[in-house]
Motif scaffolding. Structure first.
Motif, PDB file in Angstrom:
ATOM      1  N   SER A   1       0.820  -1.212   0.000  1.00  9.36           N
ATOM      2  CA  SER A   1       0.000   0.000   0.000  1.00  9.36           C
ATOM      3  C   SER A   1       0.854   1.263   0.000  1.00  9.36           C
ATOM      4  O   SER A   1       0.383   2.332  -0.407  1.00  9.36           O
ATOM      5  CB  SER A   1      -0.943   0.007   1.214  1.00  9.36           C
ATOM      6  OG  SER A   1      -0.242   0.273   2.429  1.00  9.36           O
ATOM      7  N   VAL A   2       2.125   1.156   0.448  1.00 12.78           N
ATOM      8  CA  VAL A   2       3.026   2.314   0.424  1.00 12.78           C
ATOM      9  C   VAL A   2       4.104   2.157  -0.642  1.00 12.78           C
ATOM     10  O   VAL A   2       5.084   2.908  -0.667  1.00 12.78           O
ATOM     11  CB  VAL A   2       3.668   2.555   1.810  1.00 12.78           C
ATOM     12  CG1 VAL A   2       2.609   2.919   2.834  1.00 12.78           C
ATOM     13  CG2 VAL A   2       4.495   1.369   2.268  1.00 12.78           C
ATOM     14  N   GLY A   3       3.952   1.156  -1.495  1.00 13.80           N
ATOM     15  CA  GLY A   3       4.884   0.975  -2.603  1.00 13.80           C
ATOM     16  C   GLY A   3       6.128   0.197  -2.262  1.00 13.80           C
ATOM     17  O   GLY A   3       7.104   0.243  -3.013  1.00 13.80           O
TER      18      GLY A   3
ATOM     19  N   GLN B   1      -6.174   3.939   4.619  1.00 17.33           N
ATOM     20  CA  GLN B   1      -6.623   3.743   3.248  1.00 17.33           C
ATOM     21  C   GLN B   1      -7.932   2.958   3.218  1.00 17.33           C
ATOM     22  O   GLN B   1      -8.881   3.328   2.501  1.00 17.33           O
ATOM     23  CB  GLN B   1      -5.549   3.008   2.452  1.00 17.33           C
ATOM     24  CG  GLN B   1      -5.860   2.834   0.975  1.00 17.33           C
ATOM     25  CD  GLN B   1      -4.757   2.085   0.260  1.00 17.33           C
ATOM     26  OE1 GLN B   1      -4.442   0.953   0.628  1.00 17.33           O
ATOM     27  NE2 GLN B   1      -4.150   2.710  -0.728  1.00 17.33           N
ATOM     28  N   ALA B   2      -8.010   1.880   3.990  1.00 23.77           N
ATOM     29  CA  ALA B   2      -9.212   1.051   4.013  1.00 23.77           C
ATOM     30  C   ALA B   2     -10.395   1.812   4.595  1.00 23.77           C
ATOM     31  O   ALA B   2     -11.524   1.715   4.091  1.00 23.77           O
ATOM     32  CB  ALA B   2      -8.949  -0.227   4.813  1.00 23.77           C
ATOM     33  N   ALA B   3     -10.153   2.560   5.678  1.00 17.70           N
ATOM     34  CA  ALA B   3     -11.234   3.325   6.314  1.00 17.70           C
ATOM     35  C   ALA B   3     -11.738   4.433   5.390  1.00 17.70           C
ATOM     36  O   ALA B   3     -12.953   4.650   5.266  1.00 17.70           O
ATOM     37  CB  ALA B   3     -10.744   3.912   7.630  1.00 17.70           C
ATOM     38  N   ALA B   4     -10.820   5.145   4.750  1.00 15.17           N
ATOM     39  CA  ALA B   4     -11.214   6.228   3.850  1.00 15.17           C
ATOM     40  C   ALA B   4     -12.012   5.689   2.667  1.00 15.17           C
ATOM     41  O   ALA B   4     -13.003   6.303   2.228  1.00 15.17           O
ATOM     42  CB  ALA B   4      -9.983   6.983   3.363  1.00 15.17           C
ATOM     43  N   ALA B   5     -11.608   4.531   2.149  1.00 14.18           N
ATOM     44  CA  ALA B   5     -12.336   3.937   1.033  1.00 14.18           C
ATOM     45  C   ALA B   5     -13.757   3.566   1.448  1.00 14.18           C
ATOM     46  O   ALA B   5     -14.709   3.769   0.687  1.00 14.18           O
ATOM     47  CB  ALA B   5     -11.593   2.702   0.520  1.00 14.18           C
TER      48      ALA B   5
END
Length: 229
Positions: A100-102, A119-123
């Motif tokens: 997720s951070v490359g 990322q998961a929460a924002a999605a």
């Protein structure tokens, strides 16, 4: 004032005699969690509770925003994820955090875990992800300053415990550019409940999985707290 460390003549001034009595009380007393009080001569939440009883303990802080609550909900579901093999900084789920951070498996992943949770929460909320996309623990702190993200420095947090809120990211620097980060789940006085990746029950930054820890204190966070949410 009589606290078993006096008496101190009441004059309405928090002077040297009062501070000395408080420090002596702190040396002799454990907090509600069975841990030694911080000896600083200040009557903070934990010293206040030790003086006046459990009913004086401040209420547990709740997440201040929907995003903070969602991040913590996501993180809690990850508790128990372990490296595979242990000690490898990799594994099916760990590799997802790093991707997720490359980054690829085999690298420290505490900061990647935090970013993945945001990322998961924002999605799920169909909202922008405010977290810094980085695998560097200290970089979380440094980039927050560059991006204008709210930060609460260690000294400020120690003076004003109420600034530390659930959903914040704690940042510990361990030297040489290394460090450790995790999510603050609960705040009770000066005691933190945290959810951390790449750790263990002892709190190492080179751990083995995702754990909930209940032994961190605000005073033990030497860099500070980042408020993405």
């Amino acid at each position: 004032m009589e606290v078993g460390c006096g008496p101190v003549e009441e004059d309405g001034v928090f002077g040297a005699d009062t501070m000395e009595a408080i420090e002596l009380f702190q040396v002799r007393t454990m907090d509600a969690h069975g841990q030694p009080l911080t000896v600083d001569g200040r009557v903070g939440p934990m010293t206040w509770a030790a003086l006046f009883g459990d009913q004086a303990v401040p209420p547990v802080a709740e997440p201040p925003t929907p995003l903070a609550a969602a991040v913590l909900e996501v993180a809690a579901k990850e508790i128990g994820v372990m490296e595979d093999p242990i000690g490898s900084n990799s594994g099916p789920r760990v590799n997802q955090y790093l991707e997720s951070v490359g980054d690829k498996g085999g690298l420290p992943w505490c900061a990647a875990f935090v970013y993945w949770c945001f990322q998961a929460a924002a999605a799920a909320l169909k909202a922008p992800n405010p977290a810094t996309r980085t695998a560097g623990a200290v970089d979380v702190w440094d980039q927050a300053a560059r991006r204008g993200i709210r930060r609460v420095a260690a000294a400020e947090a120690s003076d004003r415990h109420g600034l530390v809120q659930p959903g914040m990211v704690f940042v510990i620097a361990t030297g040489g550019g290394h460090g450790h980060v995790g999510l603050v789940e609960r705040v009770e006085g000066v005691v933190l409940t945290t959810i951390e990746g790449n750790t263990n029950n002892g709190g190492s930054r080179e751990g083995i999985g995702v754990f909930r820890r209940t032994t961190r204190r605000i005073a033990g966070i030497n860099r500070g707290f980042v408020g993405y949410a």
